[in-house]
Design an enzyme around this catalytic site. Structure first.
Site, PDB file in Angstrom:
ATOM      1  N   HIS A 100       0.862  -1.187   0.000  1.00 13.16           N
ATOM      2  CA  HIS A 100       0.000   0.000   0.000  1.00 13.16           C
ATOM      3  C   HIS A 100       0.893   1.230   0.000  1.00 13.16           C
ATOM      4  O   HIS A 100       1.264   1.741   1.056  1.00 13.16           O
ATOM      5  CB  HIS A 100      -0.921  -0.044   1.231  1.00 13.16           C
ATOM      6  CG  HIS A 100      -1.942   1.055   1.261  1.00 13.16           C
ATOM      7  ND1 HIS A 100      -3.116   0.949   1.997  1.00 13.16           N
ATOM      8  CD2 HIS A 100      -1.988   2.281   0.689  1.00 13.16           C
ATOM      9  CE1 HIS A 100      -3.825   2.048   1.852  1.00 13.16           C
ATOM     10  NE2 HIS A 100      -3.150   2.890   1.068  1.00 13.16           N
ATOM     11  N   ASP A 108       1.671   4.037   2.749  1.00 13.54           N
ATOM     12  CA  ASP A 108       0.649   4.886   2.110  1.00 13.54           C
ATOM     13  C   ASP A 108       1.273   6.012   1.283  1.00 13.54           C
ATOM     14  O   ASP A 108       1.430   5.859   0.076  1.00 13.54           O
ATOM     15  CB  ASP A 108      -0.322   5.434   3.158  1.00 13.54           C
ATOM     16  CG  ASP A 108      -1.707   5.723   2.601  1.00 13.54           C
ATOM     17  OD1 ASP A 108      -1.970   5.394   1.442  1.00 13.54           O
ATOM     18  OD2 ASP A 108      -2.547   6.274   3.354  1.00 13.54           O
ATOM     19  N   ASP A 109       1.588   7.136   1.926  1.00 18.09           N
ATOM     20  CA  ASP A 109       2.175   8.293   1.239  1.00 18.09           C
ATOM     21  C   ASP A 109       3.369   8.760   2.055  1.00 18.09           C
ATOM     22  O   ASP A 109       3.295   9.765   2.778  1.00 18.09           O
ATOM     23  CB  ASP A 109       1.123   9.408   1.118  1.00 18.09           C
ATOM     24  CG  ASP A 109      -0.097   8.941   0.348  1.00 18.09           C
ATOM     25  OD1 ASP A 109      -0.026   8.900  -0.897  1.00 18.09           O
ATOM     26  OD2 ASP A 109      -1.108   8.579   0.981  1.00 18.09           O
ATOM     27  N   GLU A 163     -11.221   3.411   5.772  1.00 17.82           N
ATOM     28  CA  GLU A 163     -10.200   4.330   6.284  1.00 17.82           C
ATOM     29  C   GLU A 163     -10.925   5.356   7.153  1.00 17.82           C
ATOM     30  O   GLU A 163     -10.690   5.438   8.354  1.00 17.82           O
ATOM     31  CB  GLU A 163      -9.441   5.009   5.126  1.00 17.82           C
ATOM     32  CG  GLU A 163      -8.350   5.968   5.598  1.00 17.82           C
ATOM     33  CD  GLU A 163      -7.622   6.681   4.443  1.00 17.82           C
ATOM     34  OE1 GLU A 163      -8.116   6.654   3.306  1.00 17.82           O
ATOM     35  OE2 GLU A 163      -6.554   7.273   4.704  1.00 17.82           O
ATOM     36  N   HIS A 167      -9.434   0.678  -1.388  1.00 18.88           N
ATOM     37  CA  HIS A 167      -9.422   1.363  -0.098  1.00 18.88           C
ATOM     38  C   HIS A 167     -10.838   1.281   0.467  1.00 18.88           C
ATOM     39  O   HIS A 167     -11.808   1.591  -0.244  1.00 18.88           O
ATOM     40  CB  HIS A 167      -9.076   2.839  -0.268  1.00 18.88           C
ATOM     41  CG  HIS A 167      -7.629   3.131  -0.506  1.00 18.88           C
ATOM     42  ND1 HIS A 167      -6.889   2.529  -1.476  1.00 18.88           N
ATOM     43  CD2 HIS A 167      -6.794   4.003   0.129  1.00 18.88           C
ATOM     44  CE1 HIS A 167      -5.650   3.014  -1.433  1.00 18.88           C
ATOM     45  NE2 HIS A 167      -5.566   3.910  -0.471  1.00 18.88           N
ATOM     46  N   HIS A 195       1.239   4.824  -2.551  1.00 22.93           N
ATOM     47  CA  HIS A 195       0.860   5.602  -3.739  1.00 22.93           C
ATOM     48  C   HIS A 195       2.131   6.254  -4.263  1.00 22.93           C
ATOM     49  O   HIS A 195       2.755   7.032  -3.535  1.00 22.93           O
ATOM     50  CB  HIS A 195      -0.167   6.669  -3.367  1.00 22.93           C
ATOM     51  CG  HIS A 195      -1.401   6.109  -2.740  1.00 22.93           C
ATOM     52  ND1 HIS A 195      -2.548   5.863  -3.451  1.00 22.93           N
ATOM     53  CD2 HIS A 195      -1.663   5.709  -1.462  1.00 22.93           C
ATOM     54  CE1 HIS A 195      -3.474   5.355  -2.646  1.00 22.93           C
ATOM     55  NE2 HIS A 195      -2.964   5.238  -1.424  1.00 22.93           N
TER      56      HIS A 195
END
Ligand code: HPA
Ligand code: ZN
Length: 333
Positions: free
Chosen positions: A9, A271-272, A193, A190, A11
């Site tokens: 996961h 994630d980011d 969340e 997703h 991005h």
């Protein structure tokens, strides 16, 4: 040796560090709405998912050429490989680029070339997952899917669903995910969340996804937890993201421990990472410290990542052997 890790996961656009953003802004003669790196970094103070997404989409304006996407991907893999990354399944958001007039072939070719460099330089195996922006109409998603597959079907392994969650339930994308399956693609989404467990159920039962990205809201639903555990449905959890986007109050309260205790196939991811204060290894260290996890539990999380991944059986065996070696040596996270 650090613990060998998968990342399921991440991005790729969320790995854009402020320094690279400004370098690309200069190279491409694009203006960022911040005077310098420090000012941009100072804006990384989020109230929720949407406040992050606003900045995430704005900063992407610097990504224009195939070379930009390759540079971005290589920079991510270099940093994450330094923290033990061995296998990465990377999301990208095509609509966030085509809506700005960027050529979709440049996006896919650029990221794919970066992943290839990662295989050669650091031995990181990888997959690529095309995500649909759920706040845009399903017709746009369908068009994006068909266009991407006509350009580089060989480069796309699966589809995902991301962006603003509440108000955009998975079932809106029913036909798109059915088409993706028909094209032979794997499916993730997703869900849970910020939105309630009903979104997780829709992603499973309507879209037929094999993994849930985030899924942290499942913690309030014991029946769903036992279903996830029984069906060995992976959750790709992102602890530092959840704190930064105020999905959880602090790491010590993170549902990761509850997922482990319920026997859910939970994995740790970033994630980011450029926005949330850490790459995949940083996430492992943060949960180890906040939740007092043992080396055996860290190895278990890493093995879950291997099981949940789309690596070949041969690669999975290699990764399991590397984790076993780490555990018997008792090495750092
Ligand atoms: N959630 C939804 N969409 C996203 C995220 C996220 O955490 N990161 C990048 N796009
Ligand atoms: Zn995400």
């Amino acid at each position: 040796m650090t613990l060998p890790k998968t990342e399921l996961h991440v991005h790729i656009e969320g790995t854009l560090e402020p320094e690279l953003a400004f370098a690309l802004a200069g190279r491409n003669r694009v203006d960022l709405p911040f005077p310098d790196v420090d000012a941009l970094r100072a804006a990384y103070d989020f109230d929720d998912l949407q406040s992050f997404l606003d900045l995430y989409y704005a900063t992407m304006a610097v990504l224009l050429t195939e070379r930009d996407f390759t540079d971005l991907t290589v920079a991510y893999l270099e940093r994450a490989a330094g923290q033990g990354l061995a296998h990465a399944e990377v999301f990208f958001d095509p609509q966030a680029h085509t809506s700005r007039g960027v050529d979709l072939a440049a996006v896919i070719d650029g990221i794919s070339a970066g992943l290839e460099i990662g295989r050669e330089r650091w031995g990181v195996s990888s997959a690529l997952i095309l995500c649909f922006l759920r706040n845009l109409p399903a017709e746009s998603a369908m068009q994006t899917l068909e266009q991407a597959m006509s350009i580089r079907a060989d480069a796309i392994d699966g589809v995902g669903l991301d962006s603003s969650e509440v108000g955009f339930p998975p079932s809106l994308f029913d036909a798109v995910f059915a088409r993706a399956a028909q094209l032979g693609l794997r499916k993730v989404a997703h869900a849970g969340e910020e939105a309630p467990p009903a979104y997780i159920l829709e992603a499973l039962d309507v879209l037929g996804v094999e993994r849930i990205d985030h899924g942290v809201q499942a913690v309030v639903d014991p029946a769903l937890l036992s279903r996830l555990a029984d069906e060995r449905t992976p959750l790709t959890v992102c602890p530092l993201s959840n704190v930064r986007l105020r999905v959880v109050d602090d790491l010590a309260q993170h549902p990761l421990r509850a997922f482990l205790e319920a026997g859910v196939l939970v994995t740790v991811n970033s994630d980011d990472p450029a926005y949330f204060g850490g790459y995949v290894g940083d996430n492992y260290v943060a949960v180890r410290d906040a939740l007092a996890l043992t080396d055996a539990q860290l190895a278990h999380l890493a093995r879950n990542g291997v099981e949940a991944s789309w690596a070949t059986a041969e690669r999975k065996a290699e990764l399991h052997a590397a984790i076993d070696a780490w555990e018997s040596d008792g090495r750092p996270a």
